[in-house]
Design an enzyme around this catalytic site. Structure first.
Site, PDB file in Angstrom:
ATOM      1  N   LYS A  36      67.226  65.676  71.733  1.00 57.52           N
ATOM      2  CA  LYS A  36      66.983  64.453  70.972  1.00 57.52           C
ATOM      3  C   LYS A  36      65.941  63.487  71.526  1.00 57.52           C
ATOM      4  O   LYS A  36      64.968  63.159  70.838  1.00 57.52           O
ATOM      5  CB  LYS A  36      68.303  63.715  70.768  1.00 57.52           C
TER       6      LYS A  36
ATOM      7  N   ASN B 280      79.939  69.879  66.511  1.00 55.37           N
ATOM      8  CA  ASN B 280      78.819  70.822  66.646  1.00 55.37           C
ATOM      9  C   ASN B 280      78.064  71.017  65.333  1.00 55.37           C
ATOM     10  O   ASN B 280      76.828  71.000  65.315  1.00 55.37           O
ATOM     11  CB  ASN B 280      79.327  72.169  67.160  1.00 55.37           C
TER      12      ASN B 280
ATOM     13  N   ASN C 163      36.124  47.943  74.600  1.00 55.51           N
ATOM     14  CA  ASN C 163      36.586  49.300  74.926  1.00 55.51           C
ATOM     15  C   ASN C 163      37.314  49.995  73.773  1.00 55.51           C
ATOM     16  O   ASN C 163      38.020  49.341  73.016  1.00 55.51           O
ATOM     17  CB  ASN C 163      37.523  49.246  76.142  1.00 55.51           C
TER      18      ASN C 163
ATOM     19  N   LYS D 286      32.290  43.929  77.903  1.00 56.04           N
ATOM     20  CA  LYS D 286      32.937  45.171  77.474  1.00 56.04           C
ATOM     21  C   LYS D 286      33.720  45.062  76.168  1.00 56.04           C
ATOM     22  O   LYS D 286      34.353  44.065  75.883  1.00 56.04           O
ATOM     23  CB  LYS D 286      33.915  45.633  78.562  1.00 56.04           C
TER      24      LYS D 286
ATOM     25  N   SER E 244      75.897  60.187  74.592  1.00 56.05           N
ATOM     26  CA  SER E 244      74.597  60.281  73.922  1.00 56.05           C
ATOM     27  C   SER E 244      74.355  59.115  72.968  1.00 56.05           C
ATOM     28  O   SER E 244      73.331  59.065  72.284  1.00 56.05           O
ATOM     29  CB  SER E 244      74.501  61.607  73.162  1.00 56.05           C
TER      30      SER E 244
ATOM     31  N   GLU F  43      41.421  56.152  73.180  1.00 53.06           N
ATOM     32  CA  GLU F  43      41.810  56.728  74.477  1.00 53.06           C
ATOM     33  C   GLU F  43      43.319  56.926  74.569  1.00 53.06           C
ATOM     34  O   GLU F  43      43.805  57.921  75.102  1.00 53.06           O
ATOM     35  CB  GLU F  43      41.307  55.839  75.622  1.00 53.06           C
TER      36      GLU F  43
ATOM     37  N   SER G 113      37.686  43.626  78.609  1.00 52.85           N
ATOM     38  CA  SER G 113      37.947  43.830  80.033  1.00 52.85           C
ATOM     39  C   SER G 113      38.255  42.483  80.665  1.00 52.85           C
ATOM     40  O   SER G 113      37.702  41.458  80.264  1.00 52.85           O
ATOM     41  CB  SER G 113      36.710  44.452  80.687  1.00 52.85           C
TER      42      SER G 113
ATOM     43  N   GLN H 288      72.152  68.853  73.599  1.00 53.76           N
ATOM     44  CA  GLN H 288      72.059  67.405  73.422  1.00 53.76           C
ATOM     45  C   GLN H 288      70.689  66.897  73.887  1.00 53.76           C
ATOM     46  O   GLN H 288      70.241  65.842  73.467  1.00 53.76           O
ATOM     47  CB  GLN H 288      73.185  66.727  74.219  1.00 53.76           C
TER      48      GLN H 288
ATOM     49  N   THR I 249      26.687  71.931  69.517  1.00 53.28           N
ATOM     50  CA  THR I 249      27.488  72.971  70.172  1.00 53.28           C
ATOM     51  C   THR I 249      27.289  72.699  71.659  1.00 53.28           C
ATOM     52  O   THR I 249      26.195  72.268  72.060  1.00 53.28           O
ATOM     53  CB  THR I 249      27.010  74.399  69.836  1.00 53.28           C
ATOM     54  N   HIS I 250      28.300  72.905  72.458  1.00 53.80           N
ATOM     55  CA  HIS I 250      28.230  72.593  73.902  1.00 53.80           C
ATOM     56  C   HIS I 250      27.879  71.121  74.137  1.00 53.80           C
ATOM     57  O   HIS I 250      27.296  70.785  75.161  1.00 53.80           O
ATOM     58  CB  HIS I 250      27.211  73.472  74.628  1.00 53.80           C
TER      59      HIS I 250
END
Ligand code: ARG
Length: 459
Positions: free
Chosen positions: A325, A110, A285, A283, A23, A290, A277, A322, A155-156
């Site tokens: 992690k 442990n 972006n 563009k 590990s 995102e 872009s 283990q 709303t919606h």
């Protein structure tokens, strides 16, 4: 391959087995915590007379030497060791010889790994909280500056009623404030020290576990050694809280993306937080928003993964654990990165107040207020709802808004309308009349902002 447990074996570990089992590639992340835990452990062992003062001093000096050398790049944590615990112990023995072999007295990997992971997580919980706080500071600033920046509330995703930008930001403020309170809860609940639990059943040495706990800033020692070495609840709680943070950030990101579209133009993301872009020269972006939205899945994944790993594991420690992690580390780093970037993005973003206000004006966001006006003039609400519905239909047909209708046109539909209708449905009135606590009216918002300012000062 340096291992701590060769004694009872007659054959070398197969290389593939060794690699599969090791590990170190990821638990090297908590070398500081491992050393800190070991220093506390030997301090306690000396206090209890299990080690001499001299042995303790030699071990602590050796451990601090390892820490310094790793930190300053003189000592590399290489994959030649099974895990970080083996690396530290082997290096200690190389450095100081015999006393180094006593480091692991009264301890198992442990309880050691249970401690290291807790120490690591505890710091990360605090860092997450600090990043949330920075985001809240930024949000409160935007709120203070935009008490009368009108915009449509949705709303919606349909325009519903007018609100202010301060009010909209205030919704996110409450979400991230709850996220902070989850950090505080997790910290409090997890803050018990597992060291001294041994492999599973404690040890036969007269350890002072409360003392070790105190040295490591825990509230107390854990009360059951089997639970101590196999408890990963605090990670599940933390991953769950991190998932909730990402859920909040993804909702916020989605709104920023929508607000930044050519159609909305409510905001403009700063050039420093936008990308272009390769083919379309025009563009700009919202990649950061995102990506934050996208990375939400990865954090949820870590939570699901650990819940599934922990399902059905018998007491006490099993190697499955283990697996707690890698994905947890990834989730923590992801959320911290997202919080920092998101805060930077909104603090550099421009709000197009005129666009927001004109959008709130067009779209009948004051229709409820027109109905409430009629109710105040003796019309029953259900009838008022019908009358305003007809007004809206009329306006849509003529391509105008409610405030552009003449009084004659109003009165043709209902004689209850008077000259004061225009004031009653103005954007300012619609918002200002909403004075109950939690509503967008200026007075109510000022109270909320003051309370939240106080909260930030005190927390
Ligand atoms: N690398 C192990 C883990 O992360 C450390 C504990 C190992 N204990 C053991 N009995 N093999 O869980």
């Amino acid at each position: 391959m340096a291992q701590l447990w060769g004694g009872r074996f007659t054959k070398e570990t197969d290389q593939l087995v060794y690699n599969f089992n090791a590990s170190i590639s990821f638990d090297k992340k908590f070398y500081q915590q491992d050393i800190r835990g070991s220093i506390a452990h030997v301090t306690m062992l000396a206090k209890q007379g299990i080690l001499t003062e001299e042995e303790m001093t030699q071990i602590i000096d050796g451990l601090n030497g390892i820490l310094k050398d790793v930190e300053e790049g003189r000592l590399e944590i290489s994959d030649n060791y099974e895990d970080i615990h083996s690396f530290v112990e082997a290096n200690l023995i190389d450095r100081i010889g015999e006393p180094g072999k006593k480091l692991h007295t009264g301890r198992s990997r442990n309880d050691q790994v249970a401690l290291d992971m807790k120490l690591y997580t505890r710091d990360e919980v605090l860092e997450t909280d600090a990043l949330l706080k920075s985001l809240l500071e930024e949000l409160l600033k935007i709120m203070e500056e935009n008490l009368d920046t009108f915009m449509p509330g949705f709303t919606h995703l349909q325009k519903a009623q007018p609100i202010t930008l301060a009010h909209h930001m205030g919704a996110y403020f409450e979400m991230f404030k709850r996220d902070r309170s989850r950090m505080a809860d997790i910290y409090k609940r997890m803050n018990t020290c597992p060291l001294g639990s041994g492999a599973l059943a404690g040890t036969t040495y007269p350890l002072d576990r409360e003392y070790t706990a105190q040295l490591l800033d825990f509230d107390s020692a854990t009360l059951n050694s089997m639970d101590s070495v196999s408890d990963r609840d605090y990670l599940i709680e933390y991953l769950s809280a991190l998932s909730t943070i990402m859920m909040h950030l993804s909702r916020f990101s989605e709104e920023v993306i929508i607000w930044n579209t050519n159609e909305y133009q409510f905001v403009e993301i700063d050039d420093s937080y936008s990308t272009g872009s390769s083919i379309m020269p025009q563009k700009k972006n919202p990649d950061i928003a995102e990506l934050v939205r996208g990375k939400t899945g990865r954090v949820y994944g870590a939570l699901m993964s650990l819940l599934t790993t922990m399902k059905g594991i018998p007491l006490a420690y099993n190697k499955d654990m283990q697996e707690d992690k890698e994905l947890t580390f990834d989730a923590i780093d992801t959320v911290k990165g997202c919080l920092a970037l998101f805060t930077g993005m909104i603090s550099t973003m421009t709000f197009n107040k005129d666009r927001m206000e004109s959008s709130a004006k067009n779209g009948f966001t004051n229709a409820t207020d027109a109905a409430d006006y009629l109710v105040n003039h003796g019309v029953a609400f259900r009838d008022a709802h019908g009358i305003v519905g007809r007004l809206v239909l009329y306006c849509i047909d003529k391509g105008i808004s409610l405030d552009e209708m003449t009084l004659e046109e109003y009165q043709k539909i209902s004689p209850a309308f008077q000259e004061d209708i225009y004031d009653a449905i103005s954007m300012k009135t619609c918002v200002e009349k909403r004075t109950t606590i939690g509503a967008p009216g200026q007075e109510a918002m000022k109270q909320v902002i003051a309370a939240n300012r106080k909260y930030l000062e005190e927390n």
